[in-house]
Design an enzyme around this catalytic site. Structure first.
Site, PDB file in Angstrom:
ATOM      1  N   CYS A 119       0.844  -1.203   0.000  1.00  0.00           N
ATOM      2  CA  CYS A 119       0.000   0.000   0.000  1.00  0.00           C
ATOM      3  C   CYS A 119       0.876   1.248   0.000  1.00  0.00           C
ATOM      4  O   CYS A 119       0.663   2.167  -0.801  1.00  0.00           O
ATOM      5  CB  CYS A 119      -0.933  -0.028   1.219  1.00  0.00           C
ATOM      6  N   CYS A 120       1.903   1.280   0.881  1.00  0.00           N
ATOM      7  CA  CYS A 120       2.805   2.443   0.928  1.00  0.00           C
ATOM      8  C   CYS A 120       3.540   2.596  -0.402  1.00  0.00           C
ATOM      9  O   CYS A 120       3.797   3.709  -0.843  1.00  0.00           O
ATOM     10  CB  CYS A 120       3.822   2.299   2.065  1.00  0.00           C
ATOM     11  N   CYS A 202      -1.080   8.750   7.094  1.00  0.00           N
ATOM     12  CA  CYS A 202      -2.436   8.407   6.666  1.00  0.00           C
ATOM     13  C   CYS A 202      -3.328   8.153   7.887  1.00  0.00           C
ATOM     14  O   CYS A 202      -2.871   7.616   8.909  1.00  0.00           O
ATOM     15  CB  CYS A 202      -2.407   7.151   5.802  1.00  0.00           C
ATOM     16  N   CYS A 205      -3.562   4.692   9.598  1.00  0.00           N
ATOM     17  CA  CYS A 205      -2.270   4.159  10.065  1.00  0.00           C
ATOM     18  C   CYS A 205      -1.585   5.064  11.077  1.00  0.00           C
ATOM     19  O   CYS A 205      -0.391   4.941  11.333  1.00  0.00           O
ATOM     20  CB  CYS A 205      -1.341   3.943   8.870  1.00  0.00           C
ATOM     21  N   CYS A 229       8.195   3.983   6.095  1.00  0.00           N
ATOM     22  CA  CYS A 229       7.263   3.570   5.039  1.00  0.00           C
ATOM     23  C   CYS A 229       7.935   3.324   3.700  1.00  0.00           C
ATOM     24  O   CYS A 229       7.267   3.030   2.727  1.00  0.00           O
ATOM     25  CB  CYS A 229       6.186   4.619   4.869  1.00  0.00           C
TER      26      CYS A 229
END
Ligand code: SF4
Length: 234
Positions: A119-120, A202, A205, A229
């Protein structure tokens, strides 16, 4: 001259300069090739103020992952208005996000470190590469005391994964020094900081931290691994 020699020379030259002086010099040395990535954190807000108040020719950009807090986007807008500047916003590519969500689900990053890194990678790392492409210097708001993982950082570093020289003008600033500067210059900041959020990324997170916790403890708090990240692989 080798890249290592180049970095060492720059490090020596910038060693005794203040953040304001260093930003001015780097813009002079690399005209049109200096960019600053802001996540709208307190450190980044200080750097934006330093760039804007000196009217430096440094492109400011931010990564909108699509999962940011509304407070962060609101701060971006307020910062542009206050400093009469434009923050260029980069987004992940639509097809990459669609594929990612199909594969891991909308909140699949909670399920494994691998999913989280995917995702990152889609939402941050790839857009960052696009933002840095063609430039010589990447300015960041990293401070050495933010976490143990950053304690050995240098003011000038070579970023291997993005093939660019990184300049960290606030490297040796303390937290208290940064807050004093923000207050003195009335720099706009994210209201979430007043609710215990220190390092803000985010929304799904990031959580507030308790007094005494590591500044990065609120990021990916469900993981045991290092709280980075992939933007600042070191
Ligand atoms: Fe995805 Fe969370 Fe990384 Fe944001 S911080 S890109 S939501 S895993």
């Amino acid at each position: 001259m080798s890249q290592q020699q180049n970095i060492s020379d720059l490090e020596a030259r910038f060693q005794s300069l203040s953040a304001a002086e260093g930003l001015e010099l780097i813009a002079e040395l690399f005209p049109g090739k200096v960019v600053f990535s802001t996540s709208l954190g307190q450190e980044d807000q200080v750097i934006t103020q330093l760039i804007a108040s000196q009217n430096l020719s440094i492109q400011i950009f931010s990564l909108d992952t699509g999962r940011l807090f509304p407070e962060t986007l609101d701060l971006l807008s307020r910062t542009e208005a206050k400093y009469k500047t434009q923050i260029k916003v980069y987004y992940p590519t639509t097809s990459s996000v669609e594929n990612l969500v199909s594969e891991i689900g909308i909140n699949g990053f909670y399920e494994s470190v691998e999913n989280r890194k995917s995702c990152c990678s889609v939402r941050k790392v790839e857009p960052l590469k696009r933002a840095l492409a063609g430039n010589d210097i990447w300015i960041t708001g990293l401070r050495a005391e933010q976490s143990a993982n950053r304690s050995d950082m240098k003011r000038i570093e070579w970023d291997e994964s993005n093939q660019i020289i990184k300049y960290n003008p606030l490297m040796d600033w303390s937290f208290d020094q940064m807050i004093a500067y923000i207050n003195e210059h009335r720099i706009p900041y994210n209201p979430l900081h007043d609710q215990g959020f220190v390092s803000i990324g985010c929304a799904p997170c990031t959580r507030a931290i308790l007094p005494g916790e590591d500044a990065r403890a609120g990021r990916w708090w469900w993981e045991e691994s290092k709280k980075e990240c992939g933007l600042h692989s070191r």
